[in-house]
Motif scaffolding. Structure first.
Motif, PDB file in Angstrom:
ATOM      1  N   VAL A  59       0.839  -1.203   0.000  1.00 21.67           N
ATOM      2  CA  VAL A  59       0.000   0.000   0.000  1.00 21.67           C
ATOM      3  C   VAL A  59       0.871   1.249   0.000  1.00 21.67           C
ATOM      4  O   VAL A  59       0.584   2.217  -0.712  1.00 21.67           O
ATOM      5  N   ALA A  60       1.951   1.245   0.782  1.00 21.94           N
ATOM      6  CA  ALA A  60       2.859   2.398   0.801  1.00 21.94           C
ATOM      7  C   ALA A  60       3.392   2.666  -0.595  1.00 21.94           C
ATOM      8  O   ALA A  60       3.439   3.814  -1.048  1.00 21.94           O
ATOM      9  N   GLU A  61       3.758   1.624  -1.306  1.00 20.81           N
ATOM     10  CA  GLU A  61       4.268   1.784  -2.665  1.00 20.81           C
ATOM     11  C   GLU A  61       3.166   2.238  -3.610  1.00 20.81           C
ATOM     12  O   GLU A  61       3.371   3.113  -4.445  1.00 20.81           O
ATOM     13  N   LEU A  62       1.981   1.667  -3.481  1.00 25.17           N
ATOM     14  CA  LEU A  62       0.856   2.064  -4.338  1.00 25.17           C
ATOM     15  C   LEU A  62       0.549   3.550  -4.155  1.00 25.17           C
ATOM     16  O   LEU A  62       0.273   4.251  -5.114  1.00 25.17           O
ATOM     17  N   PHE A  63       0.620   4.025  -2.918  1.00 23.84           N
ATOM     18  CA  PHE A  63       0.301   5.419  -2.639  1.00 23.84           C
ATOM     19  C   PHE A  63       1.467   6.369  -2.907  1.00 23.84           C
ATOM     20  O   PHE A  63       1.501   7.479  -2.396  1.00 23.84           O
ATOM     21  N   THR A  64       2.402   5.947  -3.737  1.00 24.68           N
ATOM     22  CA  THR A  64       3.402   6.844  -4.321  1.00 24.68           C
ATOM     23  C   THR A  64       3.285   6.814  -5.841  1.00 24.68           C
ATOM     24  O   THR A  64       4.108   7.385  -6.539  1.00 24.68           O
ATOM     25  N   ALA A  65       2.241   6.152  -6.357  1.00 21.78           N
ATOM     26  CA  ALA A  65       2.078   5.973  -7.807  1.00 21.78           C
ATOM     27  C   ALA A  65       1.912   7.286  -8.559  1.00 21.78           C
ATOM     28  O   ALA A  65       2.306   7.393  -9.711  1.00 21.78           O
ATOM     29  N   ARG A  96      -0.896   9.952   3.867  1.00 23.44           N
ATOM     30  CA  ARG A  96      -0.532   8.573   3.537  1.00 23.44           C
ATOM     31  C   ARG A  96      -0.038   7.841   4.773  1.00 23.44           C
ATOM     32  O   ARG A  96      -0.407   6.683   5.019  1.00 23.44           O
ATOM     33  N   ASP A  97       0.766   8.501   5.590  1.00 23.55           N
ATOM     34  CA  ASP A  97       1.282   7.857   6.797  1.00 23.55           C
ATOM     35  C   ASP A  97       0.156   7.500   7.764  1.00 23.55           C
ATOM     36  O   ASP A  97       0.184   6.446   8.400  1.00 23.55           O
ATOM     37  N   ARG A  98      -0.842   8.366   7.868  1.00 22.22           N
ATOM     38  CA  ARG A  98      -1.985   8.058   8.727  1.00 22.22           C
ATOM     39  C   ARG A  98      -2.736   6.840   8.192  1.00 22.22           C
ATOM     40  O   ARG A  98      -3.134   5.954   8.950  1.00 22.22           O
ATOM     41  N   LEU A  99      -2.936   6.800   6.885  1.00 20.58           N
ATOM     42  CA  LEU A  99      -3.584   5.647   6.269  1.00 20.58           C
ATOM     43  C   LEU A  99      -2.813   4.367   6.604  1.00 20.58           C
ATOM     44  O   LEU A  99      -3.401   3.369   7.022  1.00 20.58           O
ATOM     45  N   LEU A 100      -1.507   4.388   6.434  1.00 18.52           N
ATOM     46  CA  LEU A 100      -0.700   3.198   6.695  1.00 18.52           C
ATOM     47  C   LEU A 100      -0.812   2.755   8.151  1.00 18.52           C
ATOM     48  O   LEU A 100      -0.824   1.558   8.437  1.00 18.52           O
ATOM     49  N   ALA A 101      -0.945   3.707   9.060  1.00 18.80           N
ATOM     50  CA  ALA A 101      -1.089   3.372  10.478  1.00 18.80           C
ATOM     51  C   ALA A 101      -2.439   2.727  10.775  1.00 18.80           C
ATOM     52  O   ALA A 101      -2.581   2.021  11.771  1.00 18.80           O
TER      53      ALA A 101
END
Length: 188
Positions: free
Chosen positions: A15-21, A50-55
């Motif tokens: 997801v972290a990688e996807l959210f740098t697309a 994005r960081d909040r989403l990942l958390a």
């Protein structure tokens, strides 16, 4: 063929990688419909959204589904109880909703498919899977507020889907709150 999974902590890196697309998803982090505007705007340029989403990936019920192809995340569908999406609840598009349903009705505010993977049915598979996950978690219905019709939209507008896409996934028209948007729903 893609594999669809409800997000959890094991999806973090994908997801972290996807959210740098692209810059839009990197800045948004799928927090637009969750956070108050001031907080959302403050998190846009520093990737705090994005960081909040990942958390939040391991929350229950899940907050989204991810589509994988060849082991790589290629698509995303935000999904969860309508009450999670404060901005949706305040939207004039949703003023006819029944507030007592906000905890039991799931909402699908956002779809994203990576460039190069679009027009392969990924979004349709995500919508269908989201309906199944919502049912598994006790939802009484699933809603979205896509654009009217089915014509191709600019990438910056495509994230909420189209009426035709939702209809193909089994959603039925619930309301036409504006000339450009409809409320689509699947009841269980």
């Amino acid at each position: 063929m893609v594999e669809i999974r409800a997000v959890d902590a094991s999806c973090h890196d994908a997801v972290a990688e996807l959210f740098t697309a692209n810059n839009t998803v990197a800045g948004c982090g799928c927090m637009y419909f969750v956070l108050p505007n001031k907080e959302f705007s403050a998190g846009w340029h520093n990737r705090a959204n994005r960081d909040r989403l990942l958390a939040e990936l391991s929350e229950r019920p899940p907050i989204a589904l991810v589509a994988y192809s060849g082991g790589r995340a290629v698509g995303w569908c935000a999904a969860g109880p309508r009450e999670r999406y404060a901005r949706v609840l305040r939207s004039p598009l949703m003023k006819a909703r029944e507030p007592a349903e906000d905890g039991a009705v799931w909402f699908l505010p956002c779809l994203f498919v990576r460039a190069g993977e679009r027009r392969k049915g990924v979004a349709a598979e995500l919508l269908a899977a989201a309906v199944g996950v919502a049912r598994e978690h006790g939802a009484t219905a699933v809603e979205g507020f896509p654009y009217v019709g089915g014509e191709k939209r600019a990438t910056g507008e495509a994230y909420i889907g189209t009426e035709a896409m939702f209809a193909a996934a089994g959603f039925t028209l619930r309301a036409r709150p504006s000339a450009k948007r409809v409320i689509m729903r699947v009841d269980f």
